[in-house]
Design a protein around this motif. Sequence first.
Motif, PDB file in Angstrom:
ATOM      1  N   PHE A 346       0.801  -1.222   0.000  1.00  0.00           N
ATOM      2  CA  PHE A 346       0.000   0.000   0.000  1.00  0.00           C
ATOM      3  C   PHE A 346       0.837   1.277   0.000  1.00  0.00           C
ATOM      4  CE2 PHE A 346      -2.459  -3.361   1.982  1.00  0.00           C
ATOM      5  CZ  PHE A 346      -3.668  -3.268   1.324  1.00  0.00           C
ATOM      6  N   VAL A 347       2.000   1.218   0.630  1.00  0.00           N
ATOM      7  CA  VAL A 347       2.810   2.432   0.756  1.00  0.00           C
ATOM      8  C   VAL A 347       4.268   2.117   0.432  1.00  0.00           C
ATOM      9  CG1 VAL A 347       1.300   3.506   2.472  1.00  0.00           C
ATOM     10  CG2 VAL A 347       3.140   2.000   3.241  1.00  0.00           C
ATOM     11  N   ASP A 348       5.038   3.176   0.226  1.00  0.00           N
ATOM     12  CA  ASP A 348       6.452   3.005  -0.080  1.00  0.00           C
ATOM     13  C   ASP A 348       7.252   2.652   1.172  1.00  0.00           C
ATOM     14  OD1 ASP A 348       6.058   3.619  -2.758  1.00  0.00           O
ATOM     15  OD2 ASP A 348       6.229   5.782  -2.386  1.00  0.00           O
ATOM     16  N   ARG A 349       8.434   2.086   0.956  1.00  0.00           N
ATOM     17  CA  ARG A 349       9.273   1.617   2.055  1.00  0.00           C
ATOM     18  C   ARG A 349       9.731   2.758   2.964  1.00  0.00           C
ATOM     19  NH1 ARG A 349      11.609  -3.245   2.596  1.00  0.00           N
ATOM     20  NH2 ARG A 349      11.024  -3.786   0.457  1.00  0.00           N
ATOM     21  N   ASN A 350       9.802   3.976   2.435  1.00  0.00           N
ATOM     22  CA  ASN A 350      10.277   5.103   3.251  1.00  0.00           C
ATOM     23  C   ASN A 350       9.245   5.581   4.278  1.00  0.00           C
ATOM     24  OD1 ASN A 350       8.448   6.302   1.551  1.00  0.00           O
ATOM     25  ND2 ASN A 350       9.897   7.735   0.603  1.00  0.00           N
ATOM     26  N   GLN A 351       8.009   5.066   4.205  1.00  0.00           N
ATOM     27  CA  GLN A 351       6.970   5.419   5.184  1.00  0.00           C
ATOM     28  C   GLN A 351       7.125   4.525   6.426  1.00  0.00           C
ATOM     29  OE1 GLN A 351       4.626   7.814   4.905  1.00  0.00           O
ATOM     30  NE2 GLN A 351       5.018   8.441   2.788  1.00  0.00           N
ATOM     31  N   THR A 352       8.266   4.677   7.115  1.00  0.00           N
ATOM     32  CA  THR A 352       8.608   3.749   8.195  1.00  0.00           C
ATOM     33  C   THR A 352       7.628   3.812   9.367  1.00  0.00           C
ATOM     34  OG1 THR A 352      10.128   5.430   9.053  1.00  0.00           O
ATOM     35  CG2 THR A 352      11.055   3.714   7.627  1.00  0.00           C
ATOM     36  N   GLU A 353       7.201   5.002   9.744  1.00  0.00           N
ATOM     37  CA  GLU A 353       6.282   5.130  10.885  1.00  0.00           C
ATOM     38  C   GLU A 353       4.951   4.462  10.581  1.00  0.00           C
ATOM     39  OE1 GLU A 353       4.293   8.553  13.806  1.00  0.00           O
ATOM     40  OE2 GLU A 353       5.505   9.148  12.060  1.00  0.00           O
ATOM     41  N   LEU A 354       4.458   4.690   9.369  1.00  0.00           N
ATOM     42  CA  LEU A 354       3.178   4.091   8.971  1.00  0.00           C
ATOM     43  C   LEU A 354       3.280   2.569   8.944  1.00  0.00           C
ATOM     44  CD1 LEU A 354       0.821   5.469   6.255  1.00  0.00           C
ATOM     45  CD2 LEU A 354       1.268   3.028   6.348  1.00  0.00           C
ATOM     46  N   LEU A 355       4.394   2.049   8.423  1.00  0.00           N
ATOM     47  CA  LEU A 355       4.581   0.596   8.353  1.00  0.00           C
ATOM     48  C   LEU A 355       4.585  -0.040   9.740  1.00  0.00           C
ATOM     49  CD1 LEU A 355       7.319   0.376   5.568  1.00  0.00           C
ATOM     50  CD2 LEU A 355       4.951  -0.393   5.393  1.00  0.00           C
ATOM     51  N   SER A 356       5.239   0.601  10.694  1.00  0.00           N
ATOM     52  CA  SER A 356       5.273   0.079  12.065  1.00  0.00           C
ATOM     53  C   SER A 356       3.892   0.083  12.699  1.00  0.00           C
ATOM     54  CB  SER A 356       6.236   0.915  12.918  1.00  0.00           C
ATOM     55  OG  SER A 356       7.552   0.801  12.439  1.00  0.00           O
TER      56      SER A 356
END
Length: 468
Positions: A346-356
């Motif tokens: 859904f999102v790019d790898r640089n969206q670290t906060e969202l991924l966590s």
Amino acid sequence: MEKNKVKDLTQGNVFKLILGFSIPLLFGMLFQQFYSMVDTIIVGKYLGVTALAEVGSTGSISFMIIGFCMGVCNGFAIPVAQKFGARNYKLLRKYVFNSAILSAIFSIAMTIIVCLLCRKILGWMNTPDDIMEGAYSYIFVIFLGIPVTYLYNLLAGIIRSFGDSKTPLIFLIMSSIINIVLDLAFIIIFKMGVAGAAWATVISQAVSGICCLIFMKKRYSILKFEKDELKVNGHCMRRLCYMGIPMGLQYSITAIGSVILQTAVNGLGSLVVATVTAGNKISMFLSCPFDALGSTMATYAGQNVGAKKLDRVNEGIKKSIIIGSVYSIIAFVISILFGKTIALLFVDRNQTELLSMVSKQLIITAAFYIPLCFVNVVRFTIQGMGYSTFAICAGVCEMVARTVCGFVLVPIFGFTAVCLASPIAWICADAFLIPGYISVLKKMKKEIKFMTKEKVNDIKEVSAGIDL
């Protein structure tokens, strides 16, 4: 009537029947979630996080309205399944015709009302200003598609009532492919934004509904209507409304809690909205087996109640819960090991906060999948047995739980409370449904025993009269 056209769920090995019926249903639901997920993936990848939040902010209100449509159609299919189990095909056809009339009335009325109120509803939900227009353009098109939602879900429900869970799957696969192609065309080529994703969903569902209609007309000999069956029947209408409206309300009442929770989520900002959007999409995908088991038990219970085989209903619940519990453990492990990886869709790898945050939501939710299994299996079984009003009470339990989380817990604990809202709702629903099922089963056993005793007495009276 050929054997391959219908399937009798009142005879044979319970475990094999439930597993065999639920697997095509599962694949069908996975494809439904798949093309819903494709909407979200394409929107997130090609239009950005803001557009993802625009789509996500409408999720609960969409579930409230579209869920009502699906619930009503599932309820309409229950009397059909019961009459199929009882081998009363004439009354079955009357129910099919009257359900079509009611669906047409409901769909037209609902489309007009919700489209007129669409923008106001988004305002009531505290939708952030920066995503308001995109959210409106998306959900308005989805609501325009309410008639095709009724078309597909009613016809698919009737087909499943005949024991055929494979045919709707075939049409869903076809419509999923159409949806993906239209998504890419409308969003990338024609630059239609989030509205393009909505139009792709509506058009693809219309195709699957039309395919169901053509299939039914050509393949089911038990649906060859006689003239006197093509009439509005007051008894059938009342029975259908008694079964369908409570099931629709159950979805909507449950969704009211989700709307209130979404309002609390919207107040936490666009990042949390986007996180919950991605997390919910993945969770819905992972929870498809529970939905499949629930739908299976609605048809299975309906046919067996019609055949007065309550012991098979009880055995079916046990087998379904075993299947669901084993899957719950597998889903929990998947969420722990691959949560962040799946979120990358859904999102790019640089969206670290969202991924966590997405990973945290998935792990907390999956830890409570066994209570979710009980909710789906027990609730749909009760509905298949003819006690659809219990669904409303269970929906109220879920609504209250999510409302408390939204008003009380989210302002205090923030995102963590959002993650716990659904598990708390499932546990509250189980606290009502499990005792409710035990009560319904006892009541139905007494009714059947009384009916059997009455029939024996009638035979004795007739025999005594002949002897005289």
